[in-house]
Motif scaffolding. Structure first.
Motif, PDB file in Angstrom:
ATOM      1  N   VAL A 144      49.579  29.946  69.472  1.00  0.00           N
ATOM      2  CA  VAL A 144      49.606  29.383  68.114  1.00  0.00           C
ATOM      3  C   VAL A 144      48.828  28.066  68.074  1.00  0.00           C
ATOM      4  CG1 VAL A 144      51.092  28.483  66.271  1.00  0.00           C
ATOM      5  CG2 VAL A 144      51.816  30.480  67.579  1.00  0.00           C
ATOM      6  N   ILE A 145      49.027  27.235  69.096  1.00  0.00           N
ATOM      7  CA  ILE A 145      48.304  25.963  69.174  1.00  0.00           C
ATOM      8  C   ILE A 145      46.807  26.206  69.301  1.00  0.00           C
ATOM      9  CG2 ILE A 145      47.928  23.909  70.607  1.00  0.00           C
ATOM     10  CD1 ILE A 145      50.928  24.034  71.298  1.00  0.00           C
ATOM     11  N   SER A 197      54.461  26.382  65.916  1.00  0.00           N
ATOM     12  CA  SER A 197      54.328  25.988  67.326  1.00  0.00           C
ATOM     13  C   SER A 197      55.389  24.963  67.716  1.00  0.00           C
ATOM     14  CB  SER A 197      52.928  25.428  67.594  1.00  0.00           C
ATOM     15  OG  SER A 197      52.662  24.299  66.777  1.00  0.00           O
ATOM     16  N   SER A 198      55.717  24.046  66.799  1.00  0.00           N
ATOM     17  CA  SER A 198      56.738  23.031  67.088  1.00  0.00           C
ATOM     18  C   SER A 198      58.097  23.674  67.314  1.00  0.00           C
ATOM     19  CB  SER A 198      56.824  22.018  65.938  1.00  0.00           C
ATOM     20  OG  SER A 198      55.606  21.328  65.772  1.00  0.00           O
ATOM     21  N   ILE A 217      58.070  25.502  70.709  1.00  0.00           N
ATOM     22  CA  ILE A 217      58.106  24.565  71.844  1.00  0.00           C
ATOM     23  C   ILE A 217      59.468  23.887  71.956  1.00  0.00           C
ATOM     24  CG2 ILE A 217      57.181  22.376  72.692  1.00  0.00           C
ATOM     25  CD1 ILE A 217      54.437  23.280  71.750  1.00  0.00           C
ATOM     26  N   ILE A 218      60.056  23.485  70.832  1.00  0.00           N
ATOM     27  CA  ILE A 218      61.384  22.851  70.859  1.00  0.00           C
ATOM     28  C   ILE A 218      62.416  23.805  71.450  1.00  0.00           C
ATOM     29  CG2 ILE A 218      63.281  22.030  69.401  1.00  0.00           C
ATOM     30  CD1 ILE A 218      61.117  20.823  67.558  1.00  0.00           C
ATOM     31  N   LEU A 219      62.378  25.071  71.008  1.00  0.00           N
ATOM     32  CA  LEU A 219      63.301  26.066  71.562  1.00  0.00           C
ATOM     33  C   LEU A 219      63.058  26.261  73.050  1.00  0.00           C
ATOM     34  CD1 LEU A 219      63.261  28.748  68.701  1.00  0.00           C
ATOM     35  CD2 LEU A 219      65.104  27.156  69.265  1.00  0.00           C
ATOM     36  N   ASP A 265      46.955  24.812  58.895  1.00  0.00           N
ATOM     37  CA  ASP A 265      47.349  23.788  59.870  1.00  0.00           C
ATOM     38  C   ASP A 265      48.846  23.518  59.809  1.00  0.00           C
ATOM     39  OD1 ASP A 265      44.751  23.575  60.635  1.00  0.00           O
ATOM     40  OD2 ASP A 265      44.363  21.655  59.639  1.00  0.00           O
ATOM     41  N   ILE A 266      49.359  23.331  58.590  1.00  0.00           N
ATOM     42  CA  ILE A 266      50.783  23.016  58.412  1.00  0.00           C
ATOM     43  C   ILE A 266      51.643  24.159  58.939  1.00  0.00           C
ATOM     44  CG2 ILE A 266      52.593  22.620  56.699  1.00  0.00           C
ATOM     45  CD1 ILE A 266      50.466  21.187  54.995  1.00  0.00           C
TER      46      ILE A 266
END
Length: 372
Positions: A33-34, A269-270, A273-275, A262-263
């Motif tokens: 995703v990034i 992705s955030s 990654i947090i999970l 982008d949003i």
């Protein structure tokens, strides 16, 4: 780091293989995703900067086939090229146009693409020659003739010289790095002219005789409503109607669509990654609790504190390393790889630090005593 420690770490990972694979897959998805986010950002930056550098005429519009820009989009019927070609002749006969179209020549079994361009095409895109000259005004709009002039992209510099004749006369060779584009809304892309061969547009009669599309990628109109006749002609001939977009509208559309993408990608992705970080922290803490006695025995047998910390954090480091390597092989972009590396380091540190702090506050020996 000794071989024994490496064997212990590999055994630990093998014992927890399913969890490692799931976390690695999670990180690869996040990096994917990034990577797409980086690609969109790069596309936006390159394309908008290039469009800003081009000198598009005012009151000039391009037929757009961008689905997001139009109501339902334009579906180009490639099975009926003749209708499109006749439409280009109709536009050329009724409007002033700029741009390029392409046709193909075959020589010695190899097919070559030639770009037919209008009078101000080189000026719009700021083309310059390293050798020879660009086309002269008198060379545009002529009937078909022997040895029409061509200007070559820089890739042909070592193969041809000014004045070479082979059905076409080489009059110029472009500087390296010249770029061009078709305005197609958020699908617009900047392409290199280094491998292009350009020849001046002929008269409409000559274009018709050879079955070559007339260049109509930019159409002049005092007002966009003046282009309605083009859609009337298209509808009468069973073709899809067109929407028209200017260079300024293209910039705005690319910015709008890219920002929305982008949003969305940043949020997705955030979350992933947090999970993943929480999962790594929980997995590492669980590993410490399950193997606390073994870790303490390892220390008693001579392992240093750094060895123990590395053993505990090895799983997280390897998961992020594999994620970075696999994702880098997919995207193969230096900028994107750098982003992957920084994200991987940040993720690993964020996952490891809480565990290290927990162990520092409550050493392994104290944790064993509390269990008793």
């Amino acid at each position: 780091m000794n071989k024994q420690l490496i064997k212990i770490i590999l055994f630990d990972i093998k014992s927890n293989l399913l969890s490692c694979l799931l976390l690695t897959f999670q990180m690869i998805v996040a990096f994917f995703v990034i990577g797409n986010l980086c690609s969109i950002t790069a596309y936006k930056t390159v394309t908008v900067n290039a469009l800003d550098g081009f000198d598009f005429p005012k009151n000039c519009y391009s037929p757009s086939s961008t689905d997001i820009y139009t109501d339902g989009g334009i579906v180009v019927d490639y099975d009926d090229i003749e209708k499109e070609r006749n439409l280009s002749y109709y536009i050329a006969e009724n409007y002033k146009t700029e741009g390029r179209s392409e046709f193909y020549e075959e020589k010695d079994g190899t097919e070559y693409t030639l770009s037919v361009i209008t009078e101000h095409y080189f000026d719009i895109f700021g083309f310059e020659v390293s050798k020879g000259r660009l086309f002269q005004n008198a060379e545009y709009g002529k009937d078909l003739s022997d040895n029409p002039p061509v200007v070559l992209g820089s890739d042909f510099e070592n193969d041809y010289s000014i004045g070479d004749l082979d059905k076409y006369e080489v009059v110029g060779i472009l500087k390296s790095g010249m770029k061009t584009t078709f305005l197609q809304g958020d699908k617009s892309s900047v392409v290199s002219a280094d491998n292009k061969v350009f020849t001046p547009v002929m008269s409409i009669e000559s274009m018709k005789a050879q079955g070559i599309d007339y260049p109509t990628s930019l159409i002049y109109a005092d007002d966009k409503s003046d282009l309605a006749a083009i859609n009337d002609y298209a509808a009468e001939n069973g073709m899809n109607t067109y929407n028209f977009i200017s260079a300024d509208e293209t910039r705005q559309l690319i910015d709008l669509v890219s920002t929305k993408a982008d949003i969305s990608l940043i949020v997705i992705s955030s979350i992933i990654i947090i999970l993943a970080v929480f999962s790594m922290i929980q997995s590492t803490l669980l590993y410490v609790r399950k193997n606390i006695r073994e870790l303490l025995i390892h220390m008693i047998c001579g392992a240093s504190q750094s060895d123990i910390l590395f053993r505990i954090s090895a799983e997280v480091l390897i998961i992020n390393l594999v994620g970075v390597v696999v994702s880098s092989l997919i995207f193969m972009s230096l900028r994107t790889i750098l982003v992957f590396m920084l994200t991987g380091i940040a993720t690993a540190v964020t996952a490891i630090v809480p565990v290290m702090v927990s162990i520092k506050r409550k050493p392994l020996i104290m944790q064993i005593k509390e269990e008793k």
